[in-house]
Design an enzyme around this catalytic site. Structure first.
Site, PDB file in Angstrom:
ATOM      1  N   ARG A  18       0.850  -1.199   0.000  1.00 37.35           N
ATOM      2  CA  ARG A  18       0.000   0.000   0.000  1.00 37.35           C
ATOM      3  C   ARG A  18       0.884   1.247   0.000  1.00 37.35           C
ATOM      4  O   ARG A  18       0.575   2.250  -0.643  1.00 37.35           O
ATOM      5  CB  ARG A  18      -0.962   0.003   1.201  1.00 37.35           C
ATOM      6  CG  ARG A  18      -1.714   1.310   1.338  1.00 37.35           C
ATOM      7  CD  ARG A  18      -2.974   1.269   2.194  1.00 37.35           C
ATOM      8  NE  ARG A  18      -2.908   0.399   3.345  1.00 37.35           N
ATOM      9  CZ  ARG A  18      -2.168   0.603   4.454  1.00 37.35           C
ATOM     10  NH1 ARG A  18      -1.433   1.689   4.554  1.00 37.35           N
ATOM     11  NH2 ARG A  18      -2.184  -0.258   5.443  1.00 37.35           N
TER      12      ARG A  18
ATOM     13  N   TYR B 235     -17.720  15.549 -15.611  1.00 36.78           N
ATOM     14  CA  TYR B 235     -18.070  14.138 -15.497  1.00 36.78           C
ATOM     15  C   TYR B 235     -19.061  13.962 -14.330  1.00 36.78           C
ATOM     16  O   TYR B 235     -18.819  14.483 -13.229  1.00 36.78           O
ATOM     17  CB  TYR B 235     -16.801  13.312 -15.274  1.00 36.78           C
ATOM     18  CG  TYR B 235     -17.098  11.891 -14.901  1.00 36.78           C
ATOM     19  CD1 TYR B 235     -17.911  11.105 -15.707  1.00 36.78           C
ATOM     20  CD2 TYR B 235     -16.602  11.329 -13.737  1.00 36.78           C
ATOM     21  CE1 TYR B 235     -18.215   9.795 -15.358  1.00 36.78           C
ATOM     22  CE2 TYR B 235     -16.884  10.020 -13.387  1.00 36.78           C
ATOM     23  CZ  TYR B 235     -17.707   9.268 -14.202  1.00 36.78           C
ATOM     24  OH  TYR B 235     -18.008   7.989 -13.850  1.00 36.78           O
TER      25      TYR B 235
ATOM     26  N   ASP C  61      -8.599  18.333 -14.555  1.00 37.15           N
ATOM     27  CA  ASP C  61      -8.856  16.959 -14.985  1.00 37.15           C
ATOM     28  C   ASP C  61      -8.501  16.886 -16.471  1.00 37.15           C
ATOM     29  O   ASP C  61      -9.195  17.458 -17.320  1.00 37.15           O
ATOM     30  CB  ASP C  61     -10.330  16.609 -14.731  1.00 37.15           C
ATOM     31  CG  ASP C  61     -10.645  15.152 -15.076  1.00 37.15           C
ATOM     32  OD1 ASP C  61      -9.952  14.578 -15.931  1.00 37.15           O
ATOM     33  OD2 ASP C  61     -11.602  14.607 -14.503  1.00 37.15           O
TER      34      ASP C  61
ATOM     35  N   LYS D  99      -8.986   5.650 -19.106  1.00 41.93           N
ATOM     36  CA  LYS D  99      -9.355   6.163 -20.420  1.00 41.93           C
ATOM     37  C   LYS D  99      -8.158   6.131 -21.373  1.00 41.93           C
ATOM     38  O   LYS D  99      -7.613   5.074 -21.635  1.00 41.93           O
ATOM     39  CB  LYS D  99      -9.959   7.561 -20.240  1.00 41.93           C
ATOM     40  CG  LYS D  99     -11.040   7.603 -19.141  1.00 41.93           C
ATOM     41  CD  LYS D  99     -12.264   6.793 -19.507  1.00 41.93           C
ATOM     42  CE  LYS D  99     -13.160   6.398 -18.346  1.00 41.93           C
ATOM     43  NZ  LYS D  99     -13.398   7.284 -17.254  1.00 41.93           N
TER      44      LYS D  99
HETATM   45  C1  LIG Z   1     -13.324  13.296 -17.141  1.00 42.75           C
HETATM   46  C2  LIG Z   1     -13.373  12.174 -16.152  1.00 42.75           C
HETATM   47  N1  LIG Z   1     -12.795  12.338 -14.946  1.00 42.75           N
HETATM   48  C3  LIG Z   1     -12.825  11.365 -14.014  1.00 42.75           C
HETATM   49  C4  LIG Z   1     -13.465  10.164 -14.249  1.00 42.75           C
HETATM   50  C5  LIG Z   1     -13.517   9.119 -13.157  1.00 42.75           C
HETATM   51  O1  LIG Z   1     -12.627   8.103 -13.415  1.00 42.75           O
HETATM   52  P1  LIG Z   1     -12.821   6.562 -12.970  1.00 42.75           P
HETATM   53  O2  LIG Z   1     -14.037   6.068 -13.706  1.00 42.75           O
HETATM   54  O3  LIG Z   1     -11.551   5.923 -13.393  1.00 42.75           O
HETATM   55  O4  LIG Z   1     -13.034   6.565 -11.494  1.00 42.75           O
HETATM   56  C6  LIG Z   1     -14.060   9.944 -15.481  1.00 42.75           C
HETATM   57  C7  LIG Z   1     -14.739   8.664 -15.762  1.00 42.75           C
HETATM   58  O5  LIG Z   1     -15.488   8.529 -16.709  1.00 42.75           O
HETATM   59  C8  LIG Z   1     -14.024  10.978 -16.464  1.00 42.75           C
HETATM   60  O6  LIG Z   1     -14.596  10.834 -17.671  1.00 42.75           O
END
Ligand SMILES: Cc1ncc(COP(=O)(O)O)c(C=O)c1O
Length: 372
Positions: free
Chosen positions: A47, A100, A172, A197
Site C-alpha cells: 500500500r 463528469y 482533470d 481512459k
Molecule cells: C473526465 C473524467 N474524470 C474522471 C473520471 C472518473 O474516473 P474513474 O471512472 O476511473 O473513477 C471519469 C470517468 O469517466 C471521467 O470521464
C-alpha cells in the site's frame, strides 16, 4: 526527450536484478526486512510502495512534466484523495458547470456531507469564476475539455485567478491526455486522470492518477495515498504503463478519425449541433489537437438520440471512453444520470462518441446507417 519518447522511456529503467526491459509485475503485498527496520530499497508494504506502481508513477510524472506522479485504484479515488488532502471541512471549491457526472456526485453526495462546499460555474466565463471565489475557496476544479459537452476553459487564466485567491488549480486532463494538453506547464497545480481512459487505452483496467510539481504537495498527497489506501494494484499499474507506451500514436489516430467524423456530422441533416473544440480559440492556444471525443445533438430529440445509440454496430453501446475501440452512449441516461435534476444535467438529445482507432470510413458508414 520529446513526448513520443517520454511515453516509452520516461522514468523507466531496466529491472536492476534481471535487466528485464519492462517492469515486472511485483504481485506482492510485503517485503522481507534485513533486521527490524532494515528495508531493501525502501519497500515495506505494497500500500505504501510497490516497484510496479513506482514505475508507472515515474512515467506519469514524466508525461505531465511534474515532479511526482501518484497512481490510484480509479480516477475517483485519485480525486477523493486529492480533495481530502488539500481541503478540510468548511472549505469551498469552484467546480465546472458541466463535468463528469461521477465527479459531480463526489462533491454533491460524498464530500458535501464531510463539510466541503462547492459552486458550479460555467468556467468559460472568467468573471463568473472570479465572482464564485470566496475567502474559503481552496481549489478551482477545472475539467477541459468537459465531459460530455467538450466545453473548454482557459487553464492559464484560471491559474492566475487561483493564485490571486491563494487557491490551487486542479485540471482533470482525462479527455485531452498529456499528448494534447499539459496543464502543469500552463500553471495548474495538479493534473488529474482517469487512467481508465486514454492512458490505459484498451478498456481493460480502471485506474486514476495525480501529477504535481510542488514537492510539499507531493509529500502530502503521498501521505494521504497511503493513509487512505486507494492505491493502484501491481497488475493494474502494469496495464496502464503498457497502455501509455502507445499513447502518442493512438492519440494521432483518435484525432484523425474524430476530425473525419466531425466533418461528416456537421453536414448531416439529422444533427443540429456538433460539440468538438477544434474552432475554439482557447483550445487552439492550449491543445495541440482536439482529441477523440465528439458529442452531437439531434433534431429528433431524446428518443432519436437513444435510438441512434442502439443502432450502431461498430460503435459499441457502452460507458467509458478512450479505448482503441469506438464507443457510443447517451450521457443523459448513462454516464451523467447522476447529474439529473442538478445544474450539471445534460441535454436529452445529446449523443457522445468515443472515437476509436479503427478505419475511419468503416466508422462513418456505421454512424450514417444509425443516423438514418
Ligand atoms: C473526465 C473524467 N474524470 C474522471 C473520471 C472518473 O474516473 P474513474 O471512472 O476511473 O473513477 C471519469 C470517468 O469517466 C471521467 O470521464
Amino acid at each position: 526527450m520529446r513526448f513520443e519518447t517520454r511515453v516509452i522511456h520516461g522514468g523507466q529503467e531496466a529491472d536492476p536484478r534481471t535487466g528485464a526491459v519492462i517492469p515486472p509485475i511485483y504481485q506482492v503485498s510485503t517485503y522481507k526486512q534485513d533486521g527490524v527496520g532494515g528495508l531493501r530499497a525502501g519497500y515495506e508494504y505494497s500500500r505504501s510502495a510497490n516497484p510496479t506502481r513506482d514505475a508507472l508513477e515515474a512515467n506519469l510524472a514524466a508525461l505531465e512534466g511534474g515532479a511526482r506522479g501518484l497512481a490510484f485504484a480509479s480516477g475517483l479515488a485519485a480525486e477523493d484523495t486529492l480533495l481530502r488532502t488539500v481541503c478540510k471541512p468548511g472549505d469551498h471549491v469552484v467546480i465546472p458547470g458541466d463535468a463528469y457526472g461521477g465527479t459531480y456526485r463526489l462533491f454533491a453526495k460524498v464530500l458535501e456531507r464531510w463539510g466541503l462546499d462547492y459552486t458550479p460555474v460555467a468556467q468559460q466565463d472568467l468573471d463568473e469564476v472570479r465572482r464564485a471565489v470566496r475567502d474559503t475557496t481552496r481549489v478551482i476544479w477545472c475539467e477541459t475539455p468537459t465531459n460530455p459537452l467538450l466545453n473548454v476553459a482557459d487553464i492559464a487564466a484560471l491559474a492566475g485567478i487561483a493564485r490571486e485567491a491563494e487557491a490551487r488549480l486542479v485540471v482533470d486532463n482525462t479527455f485531452a491526455s498529456p499528448a494534447l494538453q499539459q496543464p502543469l506547464a500552463l500553471g495548474a497545480d495538479v493534473a488529474v486522470h482517469s487512467t481508465t481512459k486514454y492512458l490505459g487505452g484498451h478498456s481493460d483496467v480502471v485506474g486514476g492518477a495525480l501529477v504535481v510539481d510542488d514537492q510539499q504537495l507531493a509529500d502530502d498527497l503521498a501521505f494521504h495515498q497511503n493513509a487512505i489506501g486507494a492505491v493502484a494494484g501491481p497488475f493494474d499499474a502494469w496495464l496502464v504503463l503498457r497502455g501509455i507506451k502507445t499513447l502518442a500514436v493512438r492519440m494521432d489516430r483518435h484525432c484523425d478519425n474524430a476530425e473525419k467524423i466531425v466533418a461528416m456530422l456537421r453536414e448531416h441533416d439529422a444533427v443540429t449541433e456538433v460539440r468538438y473544440p477544434d474552432a475554439d480559440e482557447i483550445a487552439r492556444k492550449q491543445m495541440t489537437r482536439y482529441g477523440g471525443m465528439v458529442s452531437f445533438r439531434v433534431r429528433g430529440g431524446e428518443q432519436q438520440a437513444v435510438d441512434i445509440c442502439g443502432r450502431t454496430t461498430l460503435f459499441t453501446l457502452a460507458e467509458s471512453l478512450g479505448g482503441v475501440e469506438s464507443l457510443i452512449e447517451h450521457p443523459g441516461r448513462m454516464t451523467h444520470a447522476s447529474a439529473a435534476g442538478s445544474p450539471l444535467e445534460v441535454p436529452g438529445d445529446l449523443v457522445r462518441l468515443s472515437v476509436g482507432i479503427e478505419n475511419a470510413d468503416d466508422l462513418i458508414a456505421d454512424l450514417r446507417t444509425a443516423l438514418g
